[in-house]
Scaffold this motif. Structure first.
Motif, PDB file in Angstrom:
ATOM      1  N   ALA A  28       2.553  -2.307   1.857  1.00  0.00           N
ATOM      2  CA  ALA A  28       3.529  -3.482   1.900  1.00  0.00           C
ATOM      3  C   ALA A  28       5.140  -3.157   1.788  1.00  0.00           C
ATOM      4  O   ALA A  28       5.301  -3.152  -0.043  1.00  0.00           O
ATOM      5  CB  ALA A  28       3.100  -4.406   1.195  1.00  0.00           C
ATOM      6  N   CYS A  45      -3.088 -11.756  -0.971  1.00  0.00           N
ATOM      7  CA  CYS A  45      -3.576 -10.432  -1.248  1.00  0.00           C
ATOM      8  C   CYS A  45      -4.660 -10.685  -1.387  1.00  0.00           C
ATOM      9  O   CYS A  45      -5.023 -10.542  -2.696  1.00  0.00           O
ATOM     10  CB  CYS A  45      -2.536  -9.764  -1.723  1.00  0.00           C
ATOM     11  SG  CYS A  45      -2.806  -7.950  -2.094  1.00  0.00           S
ATOM     12  N   PRO A  46      -6.217  -9.951  -1.623  1.00  0.00           N
ATOM     13  CA  PRO A  46      -7.448  -9.495  -1.091  1.00  0.00           C
ATOM     14  C   PRO A  46      -7.605  -8.818  -2.666  1.00  0.00           C
ATOM     15  O   PRO A  46      -8.494  -8.828  -3.697  1.00  0.00           O
ATOM     16  CB  PRO A  46      -7.694  -9.959  -0.203  1.00  0.00           C
ATOM     17  CG  PRO A  46      -7.290  -9.159   0.674  1.00  0.00           C
ATOM     18  CD  PRO A  46      -5.502  -9.520   0.750  1.00  0.00           C
ATOM     19  N   PHE A  47      -6.155  -8.392  -2.569  1.00  0.00           N
ATOM     20  CA  PHE A  47      -6.726  -6.120  -3.297  1.00  0.00           C
ATOM     21  C   PHE A  47      -5.722  -6.749  -4.804  1.00  0.00           C
ATOM     22  O   PHE A  47      -5.485  -5.298  -5.408  1.00  0.00           O
ATOM     23  CB  PHE A  47      -6.182  -5.571  -2.235  1.00  0.00           C
ATOM     24  CG  PHE A  47      -7.065  -5.104  -1.596  1.00  0.00           C
ATOM     25  CD1 PHE A  47      -8.451  -4.349  -1.858  1.00  0.00           C
ATOM     26  CD2 PHE A  47      -6.290  -5.913  -0.160  1.00  0.00           C
ATOM     27  CE1 PHE A  47      -9.352  -5.011  -0.857  1.00  0.00           C
ATOM     28  CE2 PHE A  47      -7.557  -5.539   0.842  1.00  0.00           C
ATOM     29  CZ  PHE A  47      -8.908  -4.787   0.817  1.00  0.00           C
ATOM     30  N   ILE A  50       0.087  -7.482  -5.304  1.00  0.00           N
ATOM     31  CA  ILE A  50       1.281  -8.104  -5.764  1.00  0.00           C
ATOM     32  C   ILE A  50       1.195  -9.235  -6.550  1.00  0.00           C
ATOM     33  O   ILE A  50       0.283  -9.956  -6.720  1.00  0.00           O
ATOM     34  CB  ILE A  50       1.551  -9.041  -4.371  1.00  0.00           C
ATOM     35  CG1 ILE A  50       1.774  -8.090  -3.008  1.00  0.00           C
ATOM     36  CG2 ILE A  50       3.271  -9.111  -4.800  1.00  0.00           C
ATOM     37  CD1 ILE A  50       2.649  -8.595  -1.240  1.00  0.00           C
ATOM     38  N   CYS A  67      -2.612  -1.268  -3.189  1.00  0.00           N
ATOM     39  CA  CYS A  67      -1.632  -2.100  -1.537  1.00  0.00           C
ATOM     40  C   CYS A  67      -2.834  -0.775  -1.051  1.00  0.00           C
ATOM     41  O   CYS A  67      -2.717  -0.111  -0.272  1.00  0.00           O
ATOM     42  CB  CYS A  67      -1.147  -1.860  -1.377  1.00  0.00           C
ATOM     43  SG  CYS A  67       0.312  -2.966   0.183  1.00  0.00           S
ATOM     44  N   THR A  68      -3.549  -1.606  -0.307  1.00  0.00           N
ATOM     45  CA  THR A  68      -3.846  -1.077   1.365  1.00  0.00           C
ATOM     46  C   THR A  68      -3.831  -1.263   2.663  1.00  0.00           C
ATOM     47  O   THR A  68      -3.924  -0.505   3.588  1.00  0.00           O
ATOM     48  CB  THR A  68      -5.724  -1.666   1.464  1.00  0.00           C
ATOM     49  OG1 THR A  68      -5.275  -3.000   1.853  1.00  0.00           O
ATOM     50  CG2 THR A  68      -6.689  -1.405   0.234  1.00  0.00           C
ATOM     51  N   GLY A  69      -2.618  -1.674   2.804  1.00  0.00           N
ATOM     52  CA  GLY A  69      -1.498  -2.289   3.836  1.00  0.00           C
ATOM     53  C   GLY A  69      -2.161  -2.923   4.915  1.00  0.00           C
ATOM     54  O   GLY A  69      -2.142  -3.052   6.018  1.00  0.00           O
ATOM     55  N   CYS A  70      -3.144  -3.855   4.189  1.00  0.00           N
ATOM     56  CA  CYS A  70      -4.317  -5.052   5.072  1.00  0.00           C
ATOM     57  C   CYS A  70      -3.271  -5.990   5.865  1.00  0.00           C
ATOM     58  O   CYS A  70      -3.112  -6.036   6.660  1.00  0.00           O
ATOM     59  CB  CYS A  70      -4.873  -5.947   4.630  1.00  0.00           C
ATOM     60  SG  CYS A  70      -4.341  -6.760   3.913  1.00  0.00           S
ATOM     61  N   GLY A  71      -1.942  -6.106   5.632  1.00  0.00           N
ATOM     62  CA  GLY A  71      -1.191  -6.584   5.891  1.00  0.00           C
ATOM     63  C   GLY A  71      -0.947  -8.357   5.746  1.00  0.00           C
ATOM     64  O   GLY A  71      -0.497  -9.329   6.898  1.00  0.00           O
ATOM     65  N   CYS A  73      -0.314 -10.548   3.648  1.00  0.00           N
ATOM     66  CA  CYS A  73       0.564 -10.837   3.381  1.00  0.00           C
ATOM     67  C   CYS A  73       2.033 -11.189   3.880  1.00  0.00           C
ATOM     68  O   CYS A  73       2.561 -11.834   4.356  1.00  0.00           O
ATOM     69  CB  CYS A  73       1.647  -9.934   1.611  1.00  0.00           C
ATOM     70  SG  CYS A  73       1.962  -8.182   2.239  1.00  0.00           S
TER      71      CYS A  73
HETATM   72  S1  SF4 Z   1      -0.918  -5.604   2.560  1.00  0.00           S
HETATM   73 FE1  SF4 Z   1      -2.932  -5.992   1.497  1.00  0.00          FE
HETATM   74  S2  SF4 Z   1      -3.540  -5.122   0.314  1.00  0.00           S
HETATM   75 FE2  SF4 Z   1      -1.040  -4.718   0.510  1.00  0.00          FE
HETATM   76  S3  SF4 Z   1       0.225  -6.189  -1.010  1.00  0.00           S
HETATM   77 FE3  SF4 Z   1      -0.001  -6.835   1.166  1.00  0.00          FE
HETATM   78  S4  SF4 Z   1      -2.078  -8.449   0.986  1.00  0.00           S
HETATM   79 FE4  SF4 Z   1      -2.147  -6.680  -0.447  1.00  0.00          FE
END
Ligand code: SF4
Ligand SMILES: Cc1cc2nc3c(=O)[nH]c(=O)nc-3n(C[C@H](O)[C@H](O)[C@H](O)COP(=O)(O)OP(=O)(O)OC[C@H]3O[C@@H](n4cnc5c(N)ncnc54)[C@H](O)[C@@H]3O)c2cc1C
Ligand code: SF4
Ligand code: FES
Lengths: 157, 364, 103
Positions: A28, A45-47, A50, A67-71, A73
């Motif tokens: 992110a 953000c579930p992880f 941020i 950050c897992t890049g889940c998207g 945020c």
């Molecule tokens: S992309 Fe997902 S894991 Fe990365 S900061 Fe955003 S919400 Fe969190």
């Protein structure tokens, strides 16, 4: 620049990116340069990647290792100021927020646009995601040329 | 004459929040709203809001309005609502005159919360009365409430948050925004909003202003000019642009005309948007049974209007002899939320304004 | 000009209602204010200024500025930006202070 035109300088943009070797997975990028009272990126953000902290005016800081890049945020930011990016061979894969009509469709080729609103290349639409929890903000996955890494920001039909 | 414990004038975020907490404390209240619907400015905000979860951040403004209205509808036994009803008179003995359709009514209250919000500032330039010169809020109402396209090609004057957001919303509605001009040397609103509209092709040009609108029966063109650092027009900088509307968003003014009917003490505080009622920490005006909250007591944001509303409802209820069961915790929580919202660079202005206000409140 | 498609909002079909504008039969939708219905029909001039008879459109759309005052069902100075449209309304452009003898 940012204060007069809304366009951040390249050096400012780069402060928000990790080292390129971290981008083998999506990360992110929070293009939020100014202290405003806001924190949904951090709370969504579930992880817990941020951090903003108690004072919601502070700038978001991304822990790229978490950050897992889940998207999540990306569509949670009211400023539409977050995207994710990963580098795959000669391509950069972005996930961007999108709130305009018409909606892009998978496999279409759209125009890649920079922060000045200018066309800088082509963007191939890879995925278009719109779940109810996204509350009408589309998440669009696009593929652009790798050398547009610091220039690409959105798409245009 | 109708008798009421607490009358809340204005059903925007501040008024709705005040009603919710006052009702929770057991006070029966009446909300009087001029529009056919509740929600104030929120009902035309299609974008996600800033703030934190407690103020419904990342929820779209119009959905925040629904949440606040639902909160009030849960207390139907205690909250009465009058819409399409304008308060036209306010008297020192707490008598309120309302106008609904063609009928005037009188209501006597023990306490009154005035939460009438703010109105858009006018701006002087040649032909600014031509049809097609609109307040930015008016354009928003037309497109987002009534689904009517305000124009095809517009220019936005003012780069505060409202100018920036309305430009984005115009673009979403299919209207071409040619540019946003700003007389100051820097963009006034949040940079995330500025970047968002710049990338969709709307230029923002600082140190520019509108000199005149041109047209016979409606706006057909505008003349814009550059300003130097002393705010003088730069020679030969004139530019004529074809437009069919001009949107003006040069700030809001607290809407306090009702308060002047009962001689409430006021003060000009630039940081709060103009002439505002002088209030103490409990949001009481110089008449202790008349409270104010939201934009009418200083132009800010919906997030702070909501919290101010909660706080004012809490205090007004206690002063009416109905202390909320969580009074102590809520009291501290609301104060902290407000402090938190105002502790950044944008909030500093409000804090400074409130400091200036305090000097006067204490003299009293 | 009505907005048909919007990324965030939906505008469901509403009941069509007729009214007259300066003697002409026109249509709006239920839920419209008078000014919104007229604007959708392309009518931008709602009144004329007192002294110079300059055309005026609406400005604030929330009942604050009076620049949208019109004569509605014979009553002058109606703030058309906040008054809901009703079937059969007689709406006229106002060209003076709103003298009742004038209508
Ligand atoms: S992309 Fe997902 S894991 Fe990365 S900061 Fe955003 S919400 Fe969190
Ligand atoms: C374009 C725009 C974008 C915004 N974006 C944001 C944002 O992203 N985040 C944010 O936090 N805030 C935002 N705001 C600000 C926010 O909408 C306001 O700060 C907030 O609505 C103020 O609440 P309020 O209850 O004090 O006033 P209002 O919402 O203005 O409500 C006042 C109510 O009182 C009624 N009223 C007035 N006079 C009378 C009378 N005499 N009798 C009866 N009723 C009366 C009015 O009809 C109105 O419904 C935005 C505002 C605008 C215009
Ligand atoms: S949610 Fe977006 S605008 Fe808000 S602090 Fe995070 S990055 Fe900035
Ligand atoms: S447009 Fe301002 S009162 Fe109607």
């Amino acid at each position: 620049m940012l204060n007069k035109t809304g366009v951040p300088s390249l050096s400012l943009i780069k402060t928000k990116f990790p080292e390129q070797n971290k981008l083998f997975k999506a990360k992110a990028i929070t293009e939020c340069y100014e202290e405003i009272p806001c924190n949904p990126c951090s709370t969504s953000c579930p992880f817990e990647a941020i951090t903003i902290g108690e004072d919601i005016n502070k700038l978001p800081v991304v822990d790229f290792d978490k950050c897992t890049g889940c998207g999540i945020c990306v569509y949670s930011c009211p400023g539409l100021a977050i995207f994710t990016v990963a580098l795959k061979k000669e391509k950069a894969i972005f996930k961007i927020p999108y709130e305009l009509l018409p909606y892009p469709k998978v496999d279409e080729t759209w125009k890649a646009v920079n922060r000045d609103g200018l066309v800088i290349g082509e963007a191939i639409i890879k995925k278009v995601i719109l779940k109810p929890k996204q509350d009408r903000t589309l998440l669009v996955e696009v593929e652009v040329d790798k050398n547009l890494l610091y220039d690409f920001i959105t798409i245009k039909e | 004459m109708i008798f009421k414990d607490l009358v809340i004038i204005g059903g925007g975020p501040a008024g709705l929040s005040a009603a919710k907490i006052a009702a929770e404390a057991g006070v029966s209240c009446l909300i009087i709203e001029r529009d056919p619907f509740l929600g104030g400015q929120l009902i035309k905000q299609t974008h996600m809001f800033f703030g934190s979860e407690k103020q419904y951040a990342k929820t779209r403004g119009l959905d925040i309005a629904k949440i606040l209205i639902d909160d009030c509808l849960k207390h139907q036994d205690l909250i009465e609502i009058m819409t399409s009803t304008t308060v036209v008179g306010l008297y020192k003995d707490k008598v309120i005159t309302t106008l609904h359709d063609d009928t005037y009514n009188k209501i006597k209250a023990k306490s009154i919360i005035v939460s009438t919000g703010a109105s858009e500032r006018f701006f002087a330039f040649e032909n600014n009365d031509l049809p097609g010169v609109y307040g930015a809020g008016a354009v928003q109402t037309l497109m987002n409430v009534y689904g009517v396209k305000p124009a095809d090609k517009v220019i936005m004057v003012g780069s505060g948050n409202i100018g920036l957001i309305v430009s984005y919303q115009l673009h979403q509605a299919g209207v071409k925004v040619l540019k946003v001009i700003e007389a100051a040397s820097n963009i006034g609103g949040y940079k995330v909003h500025a970047s968002k509209i710049r990338r969709i092709g709307i230029p923002i040009e600082t140190r520019k202003t509108i000199k005149r609108a041109i047209g016979k029966d409606k706006v057909e063109q505008v003349e814009i000019v550059s300003l130097d650092d002393d705010w003088n027009i730069v020679d030969n900088s004139s530019e004529i642009i074809d437009v069919d509307a001009v949107c003006i968003s040069v700030g809001l003014i607290p809407q306090r005309n009702l308060l002047s009917m009962i001689d409430i003490k006021t003060k000009f505080i630039k940081e709060l948007g103009g002439i505002v009622p002088i209030i103490n920490e409990d949001h009481q005006t110089s008449d202790k049974d008349v409270y104010v909250c939201g934009d009418v007591s200083g132009v800010e944001e919906a997030s702070s209007a909501i919290v101010e509303g909660y706080y004012t409802g809490l205090i007004a209820a206690r002063n009416l002899g109905k202390e909320h069961q969580d009074f102590k915790t809520l009291n501290i929580d609301y104060k902290n939320q407000l402090l938190n919202l105002r502790s950044g660079p944008f909030g500093k202005k409000t804090l400074k304004g409130l400091e200036i206000m305090k000097e006067d409140a204490n003299v009293k | 000009m009505r907005i048909k498609e919007h990324p965030i909002l939906t505008f469901p079909e509403k009941k069509k209602i007729w009214f007259t504008f300066n003697g002409q039969k026109v249509f709006g939708f239920s839920g419209d204010t008078i000014a919104a219905a007229l604007h959708a029909l392309g009518v931008m001039t709602l009144s004329h200024s007192l002294e110079m008879k300059r055309p005026r459109g609406f400005y604030c759309a929330i009942g604050n500025c009076a620049s949208c005052n019109m004569i509605v069902d014979g009553i002058p100075n109606v703030r058309t930006c906040v008054v809901s449209l009703k079937e059969g309304m007689v709406v006229k452009t106002q060209t003076n202070k709103g003298d009742l003898n004038d209508i």
